[in-house]
Design a protein around this motif. Structure first.
Motif, mmCIF file in Angstrom:
data_model
loop_
_atom_site.group_PDB
_atom_site.id
_atom_site.type_symbol
_atom_site.label_atom_id
_atom_site.label_comp_id
_atom_site.label_asym_id
_atom_site.label_seq_id
_atom_site.Cartn_x
_atom_site.Cartn_y
_atom_site.Cartn_z
ATOM 1 N N LEU A 122 0.828 -1.193 0.000
ATOM 2 C CA LEU A 122 0.000 0.000 0.000
ATOM 3 C C LEU A 122 0.870 1.253 0.000
ATOM 4 O O LEU A 122 0.590 2.212 -0.707
ATOM 5 C CB LEU A 122 -0.926 0.007 1.215
ATOM 6 C CG LEU A 122 -1.849 1.206 1.356
ATOM 7 C CD1 LEU A 122 -2.840 1.257 0.192
ATOM 8 C CD2 LEU A 122 -2.588 1.159 2.668
ATOM 9 N N VAL A 123 1.932 1.226 0.765
ATOM 10 C CA VAL A 123 2.817 2.387 0.858
ATOM 11 C C VAL A 123 3.729 2.478 -0.356
ATOM 12 O O VAL A 123 3.986 3.563 -0.867
ATOM 13 C CB VAL A 123 3.651 2.321 2.164
ATOM 14 C CG1 VAL A 123 4.634 3.463 2.239
ATOM 15 C CG2 VAL A 123 2.729 2.326 3.370
ATOM 16 N N LEU A 130 4.287 13.223 3.591
ATOM 17 C CA LEU A 130 4.060 11.774 3.578
ATOM 18 C C LEU A 130 3.375 11.306 2.297
ATOM 19 O O LEU A 130 3.137 10.114 2.121
ATOM 20 C CB LEU A 130 3.218 11.369 4.796
ATOM 21 C CG LEU A 130 3.861 11.600 6.157
ATOM 22 C CD1 LEU A 130 2.857 11.362 7.270
ATOM 23 C CD2 LEU A 130 5.094 10.736 6.329
ATOM 24 N N ASP A 131 3.065 12.232 1.415
ATOM 25 C CA ASP A 131 2.405 11.949 0.136
ATOM 26 C C ASP A 131 1.080 11.210 0.347
ATOM 27 O O ASP A 131 0.792 10.225 -0.315
ATOM 28 C CB ASP A 131 3.327 11.155 -0.790
ATOM 29 C CG ASP A 131 2.837 11.158 -2.230
ATOM 30 O OD1 ASP A 131 2.172 12.131 -2.640
ATOM 31 O OD2 ASP A 131 3.090 10.169 -2.944
ATOM 32 N N LEU A 132 0.293 11.720 1.291
ATOM 33 C CA LEU A 132 -1.022 11.142 1.575
ATOM 34 C C LEU A 132 -2.094 11.967 0.875
ATOM 35 O O LEU A 132 -2.098 13.190 0.954
ATOM 36 C CB LEU A 132 -1.309 11.157 3.072
ATOM 37 C CG LEU A 132 -0.621 10.087 3.890
ATOM 38 C CD1 LEU A 132 -0.734 10.394 5.370
ATOM 39 C CD2 LEU A 132 -1.217 8.737 3.592
ATOM 40 N N GLU A 133 -2.979 11.281 0.204
ATOM 41 C CA GLU A 133 -4.141 11.941 -0.388
ATOM 42 C C GLU A 133 -5.240 11.932 0.661
ATOM 43 O O GLU A 133 -5.439 10.941 1.353
ATOM 44 C CB GLU A 133 -4.591 11.184 -1.626
ATOM 45 C CG GLU A 133 -5.779 11.800 -2.303
ATOM 46 C CD GLU A 133 -6.208 11.028 -3.535
ATOM 47 O OE1 GLU A 133 -7.296 11.333 -4.038
ATOM 48 O OE2 GLU A 133 -5.474 10.128 -3.987
ATOM 49 N N THR A 134 -5.935 13.041 0.798
ATOM 50 C CA THR A 134 -7.015 13.098 1.782
ATOM 51 C C THR A 134 -8.361 13.244 1.087
ATOM 52 O O THR A 134 -8.471 13.872 0.043
ATOM 53 C CB THR A 134 -6.853 14.275 2.764
ATOM 54 O OG1 THR A 134 -6.801 15.483 2.028
ATOM 55 C CG2 THR A 134 -5.607 14.115 3.603
ATOM 56 N N VAL A 135 -9.337 12.624 1.674
ATOM 57 C CA VAL A 135 -10.721 12.755 1.246
ATOM 58 C C VAL A 135 -11.470 13.225 2.479
ATOM 59 O O VAL A 135 -11.536 12.513 3.474
ATOM 60 C CB VAL A 135 -11.298 11.405 0.759
ATOM 61 C CG1 VAL A 135 -12.756 11.549 0.396
ATOM 62 C CG2 VAL A 135 -10.488 10.874 -0.401
ATOM 63 N N CYS A 136 -11.969 14.428 2.420
ATOM 64 C CA CYS A 136 -12.703 14.968 3.562
ATOM 65 C C CYS A 136 -14.187 14.721 3.357
ATOM 66 O O CYS A 136 -14.714 14.989 2.284
ATOM 67 C CB CYS A 136 -12.446 16.461 3.706
ATOM 68 S SG CYS A 136 -10.727 16.829 4.088
ATOM 69 N N HIS A 137 -14.848 14.195 4.362
ATOM 70 C CA HIS A 137 -16.282 13.992 4.219
ATOM 71 C C HIS A 137 -16.973 15.344 4.328
ATOM 72 O O HIS A 137 -16.516 16.227 5.039
ATOM 73 C CB HIS A 137 -16.830 12.970 5.199
ATOM 74 C CG HIS A 137 -16.697 13.345 6.642
ATOM 75 N ND1 HIS A 137 -17.546 14.233 7.257
ATOM 76 C CD2 HIS A 137 -15.829 12.947 7.589
ATOM 77 C CE1 HIS A 137 -17.200 14.356 8.515
ATOM 78 N NE2 HIS A 137 -16.171 13.599 8.741
ATOM 79 N N PRO A 141 -1.618 5.963 -0.336
ATOM 80 C CA PRO A 141 -2.683 5.779 0.654
ATOM 81 C C PRO A 141 -3.639 6.969 0.666
ATOM 82 O O PRO A 141 -3.241 8.106 0.449
ATOM 83 C CB PRO A 141 -1.938 5.683 1.980
ATOM 84 C CG PRO A 141 -0.541 5.336 1.618
ATOM 85 C CD PRO A 141 -0.305 5.938 0.269
ATOM 86 N N ILE A 142 -4.907 6.688 0.888
ATOM 87 C CA ILE A 142 -5.927 7.723 0.972
ATOM 88 C C ILE A 142 -6.425 7.763 2.408
ATOM 89 O O ILE A 142 -6.765 6.740 2.990
ATOM 90 C CB ILE A 142 -7.095 7.424 0.013
ATOM 91 C CG1 ILE A 142 -6.585 7.388 -1.423
ATOM 92 C CG2 ILE A 142 -8.202 8.469 0.176
ATOM 93 C CD1 ILE A 142 -7.624 6.936 -2.427
ATOM 94 N N LEU A 143 -6.475 8.953 2.956
ATOM 95 C CA LEU A 143 -6.872 9.141 4.344
ATOM 96 C C LEU A 143 -8.210 9.872 4.383
ATOM 97 O O LEU A 143 -8.345 10.961 3.829
ATOM 98 C CB LEU A 143 -5.804 9.957 5.073
ATOM 99 C CG LEU A 143 -6.022 10.246 6.537
ATOM 100 C CD1 LEU A 143 -5.978 8.954 7.347
ATOM 101 C CD2 LEU A 143 -4.969 11.207 7.045
#
Length: 137
Positions: free
Chosen positions: A30-31, A58-65, A36-38
């Motif tokens: 995954l890494v 950290l190259d994390l994609e975020t999805v905010c609700h 990874p999507i947070l």
């Protein structure tokens, strides 16, 4: 968290770093292969400049609700609802008792519990997107 401890942007940054360390150990593909999507909310510690910079680092994609979304209310998430049901009626007299109850909950979950909850998220997002589309038509 310990009683009286507050969630700060610095705390969030440390948690993100630890999460990525644990992902590298438990789910290296995954890494290493995918980004990874947070899924997170927009509370102040999560959107503070230092936390956003850590997410970028950290190259994390975020999805905010969406805020106030009836389809994606935090208490409606698979894990939270099951944990709430598990803790129903229990009274704790120490931090140790709370931690033990949480560990007991995790060990009581079936092997497909977490995958099932993650799979349900896409259905919730689709309903949310569909309902938002009605506002823009």
């Amino acid at each position: 968290m310990r009683p009286g401890q507050s969630i700060t942007a610095e705390f969030c940054c440390e948690q993100l770093k630890e999460m990525m360390r644990q992902l590298q150990i438990k789910q290296p593909r995954l890494v290493n292969r995918d980004r990874p999507i947070l899924l997170q909310d927009n509370t102040r510690p999560h959107v503070a400049r230092s936390a956003l910079l850590k997410l970028q680092e950290l190259d994390l994609e975020t999805v905010c609700h969406p805020p106030y979304s009836p389809d994606l209310a935090p208490t409606d998430y698979h894990f939270s609802r099951a944990l709430d049901n598990f803790l129903q009626g229990k009274i704790f007299n120490s931090q140790h008792a709370v931690e033990k109850a949480f560990r007991d909950f995790i060990t009581s979950c079936s092997s497909d519990f977490f995958a099932s909850g993650i799979n349900k998220l896409s259905l919730k997002w689709q309903r949310c997107i569909d309902s938002l589309g009605a506002y823009f038509d």
